[in-house]
Design an enzyme around this catalytic site. Structure first.
Site: not given
Length: 592
Positions: A190, A389
């Site tokens: 991430k 996402s």
């Protein structure tokens, strides 16, 4: 003196009246042109559809009245409009071919792949495609290479260079202003937060980025190799030599183009293919013309195509404050999906998603509404350039997921970035704070006064961890996977759709038409037609938006003066306007 004042007032009234009359006449002219442009278009025998490939392409097109004056289709080009026009050209017997005017086309590769596939399907009907350009960007050439013939100006350029990805890092820039970011996240990959905390890519981010750009480039080279009869090794060699700086004659030797000629001579080549005499005129139709060509009458049941594109936000005001008019507002999307759920005329829904994610809470709300919609009728997701996402979060409960091979998806992870202005306010500006409070954390989050302490950071991390666990659970439930198997492919990692297919994040590779066919299959429909949602804005709204969407004069001047350096300044001034907890792909990545 009295006569002078009368004369002045009369002149002022006359001038005022003149502008009123001119305004009315201009408005009437615009209304007339809009009405004329929307009239049914007749197609002459032996016609050519002229497709301008330049500028940018959005998923859903809008009518831009200003293009009536400029004649520039690229101002308001939508992928849905291009695909519709190509399909009409394929089935209309009076249209013999497509002429591509290639230029500075700046659009992501999944969108280009969808257009290229539609053109390849057009060629299967036995009709021809001719492409010409003075300057082909790599994306424009990728699309144009599907043509029967590719021509270029004798002094033209093909910008064939491969794919690179660059990320800006703002830590040192912000430090000059006394600003830093408090960051908590979940997921090794991430990497969206790295732009605020690091000076270069982490090893994990470098790995995932290299993997998906390699895959995208491989897809591009495979397609061009098949169309042009050039080996993939040769295409890589040409990219290494940076074709944009090579001679046009070299393009001929490399078989990248079929001929060199000036634009006035291309007409002769097209006439030859159409078996026309030199003095004959070519009947041409623009994209706007094609949109007004009547569709064949289709009866049956309705499949809705719902377009969701841009940053995911709760409140549109946060997105539009700095000129971002491309966003997915969860409140509106949820209401629209509920309306489609309750519309008995709609038998299935295709949700077209093109987004790198955004607000995590907003993504959860849309996940819920997608889940409710699926209980009533089939829901198929069609992924565009990105569906990652937060955008994957909302996609997870769909009945079926379709993505282009070049789509970027996954990125299952959560993070929070909260700007700490205390260095700017207290150290550089000399502002001092004192406080009284009733409870231990009454002043939590006031980063004008001080950074988070260890306990506060731990609480924020726990909140982000809960968000990640929920995201992971939503994916597991929607994709019928175990939590353990989701964890192996999560950690915020971005996947190219060809890889995402193998790990069950998507069900099928393809475009919007493939998604529609699957929706019809799931709804058991034999005859059907599609309808786009949300409804297009009125032409007057688009006219007003086109005149105001560029932002303030000073903002526009700053953008033009700073160029690529404009982005760091916009990040700094808007960093505190987003919700703290985000689910989005690596921030500000530039793929070229």
């Amino acid at each position: 003196m009295k006569d002078f004042i009368k004369s002045v007032l009369a002149t002022m009234v006359g001038i005022f009246g003149f502008f009123i009359v001119m305004g009315v006449l201009t408005m009437m002219s615009i209304i007339g042109m809009v009405a004329s442009s929307s009239a049914a278009q007749n197609v002459e025998e032996n016609s050519v559809f002229v497709l301008n490939l330049s500028g940018t392409i959005s998923d859903q097109g809008t009518d831009n009245p200003l293009s009536l004056f400029t004649g520039d289709d690229s101002q308001s080009t939508g992928l849905n409009n291009i695909l519709s026009a190509i399909k009409k050209a394929k089935t209309n017997d009076d249209i013999k071919g497509i002429y591509i005017e290639a230029g500075a086309l700046i659009t992501n590769y999944a969108t280009l792949q969808e257009i290229r596939n539609a053109l390849a399907d057009f060629r299967k009907s036995g009709k021809w495609i001719v492409a010409y350009g003075d300057y082909y960007t790599q994306g424009a050439y990728y699309v144009a290479s599907v043509a029967n013939k590719v021509y270029i100006n004798p002094k033209g350029i093909v910008d064939w260079h491969g794919i690179g990805a660059q990320t800006m890092f703002y830590k040192d820039f912000m430090a000059k202003f006394g600003v830093k970011c408090e960051v908590v996240k979940v997921g090794t990959f991430k990497s969206a937060t790295e732009t605020f905390t690091e000076e270069k890519m982490s090893d994990a981010n470098r790995l995932q980025t290299q993997t998906f750009i390699n895959g995208t480039w491989q897809n591009i080279c495979t397609a061009v190799s098949k169309s042009r009869g050039i080996s993939i090794d040769s295409l890589n060699s040409y990219a290494d030599s940076y074709l944009a700086l090579q001679s046009t004659e070299m393009l001929m030797k490399a078989k990248m183009v079929d001929g060199m000629m000036y634009s006035d001579k291309v007409k002769d080549a097209v006439k030859k293919m159409m078996k026309l005499e030199k003095d004959d005129d070519i009947a041409q139709l623009t994209l706007n013309d094609m949109l007004n060509v009547k569709d064949e009458k289709v009866e049956g049941d309705k499949i809705a195509i719902y377009y969701a594109s841009g940053d995911i936000v709760q409140d549109p005001k946060a997105a539009t404050m700095f000129g971002n008019n491309n966003y997915i507002a969860s409140r509106k999307v949820c209401k629209d999906l509920e309306d489609l759920m309750n519309d008995d005329d709609v038998k299935a829904v295709v949700v077209r998603i093109n987004s790198g994610g955004g607000d995590a809470y907003a993504s959860e709300q849309m996940w819920h509404q997608m889940s409710e919609l699926r209980k009533v009728k089939p829901v198929v997701v069609s992924m565009g350039d990105y569906a990652a996402s937060g955008a994957y979060y909302m996609s997870a409960p769909a009945s079926w997921i379709v993505a282009q091979p070049n789509t970027l998806t996954g990125s299952i992870g959560i993070f929070a970035v909260i700007p700490d202005f205390s260095g700017l306010v207290t150290t550089k500006l000399g502002v001092r704070f004192d406080e009284v409070k009733t409870n231990r954390h009454s002043t939590f989050g006031n980063l004008m006064a001080r950074p988070f302490n260890a306990e506060e950071t731990a609480m924020l991390q726990a909140s982000v961890n809960r968000g990640y666990s929920l995201f992971r659970q939503r994916v597991a439930d929607g994709r019928h996977l175990t939590i353990e198997s989701v964890e192996k492919i999560a950690q915020g990692r971005v996947w190219l759709a060809t890889d995402a297919l193998n790990i069950k994040l998507v069900d099928q590779l393809g475009g919007i038409d493939d998604a529609v066919k699957k929706a019809a299959e799931l709804a058991k429909l034999k005859e059907y037609y599609t309808s786009d949602y949300p409804a297009a804005a009125s032409w007057i709204d688009n006219l007003l938006n086109s005149m105001t969407s560029s932002g303030t004069y000073l903002d526009t001047q700053l953008r033009q003066t700073l160029g690529e350096l404009y982005q760091p300044f916009t990040v700094l001034r808007s960093i505190d306007k987003r919700e703290a907890i985000q689910a989005r792909i690596p921030y500000a990545i530039s793929i070229k």
